[in-house]
Scaffold this motif. Structure first.
Motif, PDB file in Angstrom:
ATOM      1  N   LEU A 144      -2.559   3.667  15.380  1.00 51.01           N
ATOM      2  CA  LEU A 144      -1.422   2.714  15.546  1.00 51.01           C
ATOM      3  C   LEU A 144      -1.461   1.569  14.817  1.00 51.01           C
ATOM      4  CD1 LEU A 144      -0.664   2.885  19.307  1.00 51.01           C
ATOM      5  CD2 LEU A 144       0.769   3.738  17.643  1.00 51.01           C
ATOM      6  N   CYS A 145      -2.855   0.992  14.528  1.00 48.44           N
ATOM      7  CA  CYS A 145      -2.790  -0.540  13.827  1.00 48.44           C
ATOM      8  C   CYS A 145      -4.153  -0.293  12.889  1.00 48.44           C
ATOM      9  CB  CYS A 145      -2.813  -1.487  14.604  1.00 48.44           C
ATOM     10  SG  CYS A 145      -3.795  -1.556  16.112  1.00 48.44           S
ATOM     11  N   SER A 146      -5.212  -1.033  13.345  1.00 46.62           N
ATOM     12  CA  SER A 146      -6.579  -0.991  12.503  1.00 46.62           C
ATOM     13  C   SER A 146      -7.870  -1.339  13.584  1.00 46.62           C
ATOM     14  CB  SER A 146      -6.015  -2.297  11.567  1.00 46.62           C
ATOM     15  OG  SER A 146      -5.899  -3.390  12.465  1.00 46.62           O
ATOM     16  N   CYS A 147      -7.779  -0.863  14.720  1.00 47.63           N
ATOM     17  CA  CYS A 147      -8.824  -0.976  15.551  1.00 47.63           C
ATOM     18  C   CYS A 147     -10.102  -0.477  14.930  1.00 47.63           C
ATOM     19  CB  CYS A 147      -8.596  -0.355  17.159  1.00 47.63           C
ATOM     20  SG  CYS A 147      -7.149  -1.290  17.901  1.00 47.63           S
TER      21      CYS A 147
ATOM     22  N   SER B 202      -9.549  -1.104   3.136  1.00 48.38           N
ATOM     23  CA  SER B 202      -7.961  -0.939   3.169  1.00 48.38           C
ATOM     24  C   SER B 202      -7.364   0.471   3.394  1.00 48.38           C
ATOM     25  CB  SER B 202      -7.413  -1.721   1.787  1.00 48.38           C
ATOM     26  OG  SER B 202      -7.958  -0.736   0.633  1.00 48.38           O
ATOM     27  N   TRP B 203      -8.096   1.164   2.877  1.00 43.10           N
ATOM     28  CA  TRP B 203      -7.619   2.870   3.056  1.00 43.10           C
ATOM     29  C   TRP B 203      -7.699   3.014   4.759  1.00 43.10           C
ATOM     30  CZ3 TRP B 203     -11.158   5.294   5.880  1.00 43.10           C
ATOM     31  CH2 TRP B 203     -12.680   5.415   5.659  1.00 43.10           C
TER      32      TRP B 203
ATOM     33  N   LYS C 131      -6.702   0.979   6.899  1.00 43.87           N
ATOM     34  CA  LYS C 131      -5.553   0.478   7.651  1.00 43.87           C
ATOM     35  C   LYS C 131      -4.356   1.126   6.917  1.00 43.87           C
ATOM     36  CE  LYS C 131      -7.404  -3.429   5.856  1.00 43.87           C
ATOM     37  NZ  LYS C 131      -7.426  -4.856   5.457  1.00 43.87           N
ATOM     38  N   ASP C 132      -4.307   2.005   6.125  1.00 44.33           N
ATOM     39  CA  ASP C 132      -3.020   2.576   5.207  1.00 44.33           C
ATOM     40  C   ASP C 132      -2.522   3.673   6.097  1.00 44.33           C
ATOM     41  OD1 ASP C 132      -2.282   2.478   2.337  1.00 44.33           O
ATOM     42  OD2 ASP C 132      -1.747   4.444   3.194  1.00 44.33           O
ATOM     43  N   PRO C 133      -1.229   3.485   6.175  1.00 50.39           N
ATOM     44  CA  PRO C 133      -0.390   4.658   6.925  1.00 50.39           C
ATOM     45  C   PRO C 133      -0.768   6.048   6.384  1.00 50.39           C
ATOM     46  CG  PRO C 133       1.332   3.128   6.122  1.00 50.39           C
ATOM     47  CD  PRO C 133      -0.244   2.691   5.352  1.00 50.39           C
ATOM     48  N   ALA C 134      -1.055   6.494   5.045  1.00 51.95           N
ATOM     49  CA  ALA C 134      -1.486   7.565   4.888  1.00 51.95           C
ATOM     50  C   ALA C 134      -2.971   8.307   5.392  1.00 51.95           C
ATOM     51  CB  ALA C 134      -1.894   7.916   3.087  1.00 51.95           C
ATOM     52  N   TYR C 135      -3.903   7.426   5.678  1.00 55.49           N
ATOM     53  CA  TYR C 135      -4.988   7.691   6.363  1.00 55.49           C
ATOM     54  C   TYR C 135      -4.967   7.950   7.809  1.00 55.49           C
ATOM     55  CZ  TYR C 135      -9.804   7.704   8.339  1.00 55.49           C
ATOM     56  OH  TYR C 135     -10.853   8.222   8.994  1.00 55.49           O
ATOM     57  N   ARG C 136      -4.168   6.952   8.117  1.00 59.10           N
ATOM     58  CA  ARG C 136      -3.774   7.006   9.886  1.00 59.10           C
ATOM     59  C   ARG C 136      -3.217   8.206  10.256  1.00 59.10           C
ATOM     60  NH1 ARG C 136      -0.843   2.065   9.448  1.00 59.10           N
ATOM     61  NH2 ARG C 136       0.048   2.795  11.160  1.00 59.10           N
TER      62      ARG C 136
ATOM     63  N   ARG D 252      -2.646  11.063   8.516  1.00 55.36           N
ATOM     64  CA  ARG D 252      -3.030  12.323   7.888  1.00 55.36           C
ATOM     65  C   ARG D 252      -4.314  13.110   8.682  1.00 55.36           C
ATOM     66  NH1 ARG D 252      -4.098  13.009   2.104  1.00 55.36           N
ATOM     67  NH2 ARG D 252      -4.169  14.880   2.904  1.00 55.36           N
TER      68      ARG D 252
ATOM     69  N   VAL E  29      -8.505  15.734   4.545  1.00 56.56           N
ATOM     70  CA  VAL E  29      -8.485  14.385   4.238  1.00 56.56           C
ATOM     71  C   VAL E  29     -10.149  14.198   3.970  1.00 56.56           C
ATOM     72  CG1 VAL E  29      -8.648  12.028   5.171  1.00 56.56           C
ATOM     73  CG2 VAL E  29      -6.626  13.308   5.394  1.00 56.56           C
TER      74      VAL E  29
END
Lengths: 199, 112
Positions: A104-107, A118-119, A121-126, A128, A136
């Motif tokens: 959901l975010c970056s905990c 940065s990766w 926090k990125d939508p792609a990592y989160r 996938r 991945v």
């Protein structure tokens, strides 16, 4: 056209305005803000987590305490956070590989790993890593055997996760101090393993 | 190149273990708003989950509205912090936009 002709970044302006409004009211001081930034730049980072891992590898009683209550065990080494969250340490085993995400975010476990890359926090990592963790991990250069179970841990405001990687073979003679530099940030997130010879 | 490869910093391999090569902040304001948020929390001005909820909301809204290349994490953080500050009554929208206009209108090089 010189640099002076560029319009200022509206986000930078907003950040400056927020800081000024709050410091003018005495809610916070510039010194406190600078203290936080300095703390995260100098005192907190993956080297803290690496010390925790090396201790767990060399001290079985510490390993047990770490798996039982991560927050208390890292406090033994002087690490802790003000966010009040639980820290759950998940241990890799020959047949089980763990990887951490915050969908959901970056905990992220700040006291032991510092701020997230940065990766992370990125939508792609989160998105996938939950759907296709093996693919991945392969992109990170980590190829796992089919029989290895992959467990994905989704962090939250209340619970942060850190991976306790497997101690690499061939490191039996190394001391805790020798082991810590082998442990990478990525291994403690679970997108890498610890190698006996870290470049 | 995969999506993840593109996200990985080039210098990761040879970087010192302290940061593992990651540049966490790309602009000074990003570290300032991070420091501002944590300093206020350390001073007991808000509970962490209040901010966390605002951050989740800001990220979800931002992800829906921009292309993946335009995703801006610290922009979401800033928006979340503004929301918390507003809920707490630390600012009014009028005060914020008034000060923003004032700061934006400064001649460049004002701080030299």
């Amino acid at each position: 056209m010189s640099d002076h002709d560029h319009a200022p970044d509206p986000l930078a302006i907003r950040a400056e305005a927020l800081e000024k409004l709050l410091t003018d009211q005495g809610l916070v001081t510039a010194e406190a803000i600078e203290g936080v930034i300095r703390h995260y730049a100098e005192d907190v980072g993956p080297m803290n987590g690496a010390r925790v891992v090396a201790r767990a590898w060399t001290d079985p009683a510490y390993r047990e305490r770490l798996l039982e209550n991560g927050r208390e065990a890292i406090a033994e080494l002087g690490f802790g956070g003000a966010q009040g969250e639980r820290l759950v340490v998940v241990e890799n085993e020959p047949q089980v590989h763990n990887v951490v995400v915050c969908t959901l975010c970056s905990c992220y476990p700040w006291p032991v790993l510092g701020l997230p890359p940065s990766w992370y926090k990125d939508p792609a990592y989160r998105s996938r890593v939950v759907r296709e963790p093996r693919a991945v991990l392969r992109e990170f250069g980590l190829e796992l055997p089919d029989e290895t179970e992959v467990r994905v841990w989704d962090s939250s405001a209340e619970i942060r996760y850190m991976v306790l990687p497997q101690r690499p073979v061939g490191t039996e003679s190394l001391s805790e101090a020798d082991l810590a530099p082998l442990v990478s940030r990525d291994a403690m997130i679970g997108v890498a393993q610890v190698e006996a010879n870290r470049e | 190149m995969s999506e993840i490869d593109q996200l990985l910093p080039d210098e990761d391999a040879g970087a010192p273990p302290r940061s593992n090569g990651e540049i966490v902040f790309e602009a000074p304001w990003e570290s300032r708003v991070f420091g501002l948020t944590l300093a206020l929390h350390d001073a007991g001005r808000f509970e962490w989950p209040e901010f966390q909820f605002a951050l989740i909301t800001a990220i979800a809204r931002h992800e829906k509205s921009v292309e993946p290349e335009a995703y801006h994490y610290w922009g979401c953080w800033l928006e979340a912090f503004r929301a918390v500050a507003s809920q707490k009554g630390w600012l009014t929208e009028a005060a914020l936009s008034g000060l923003e206009s004032e700061l934006a209108a400064r001649p460049h090089g004002h701080d030299h």
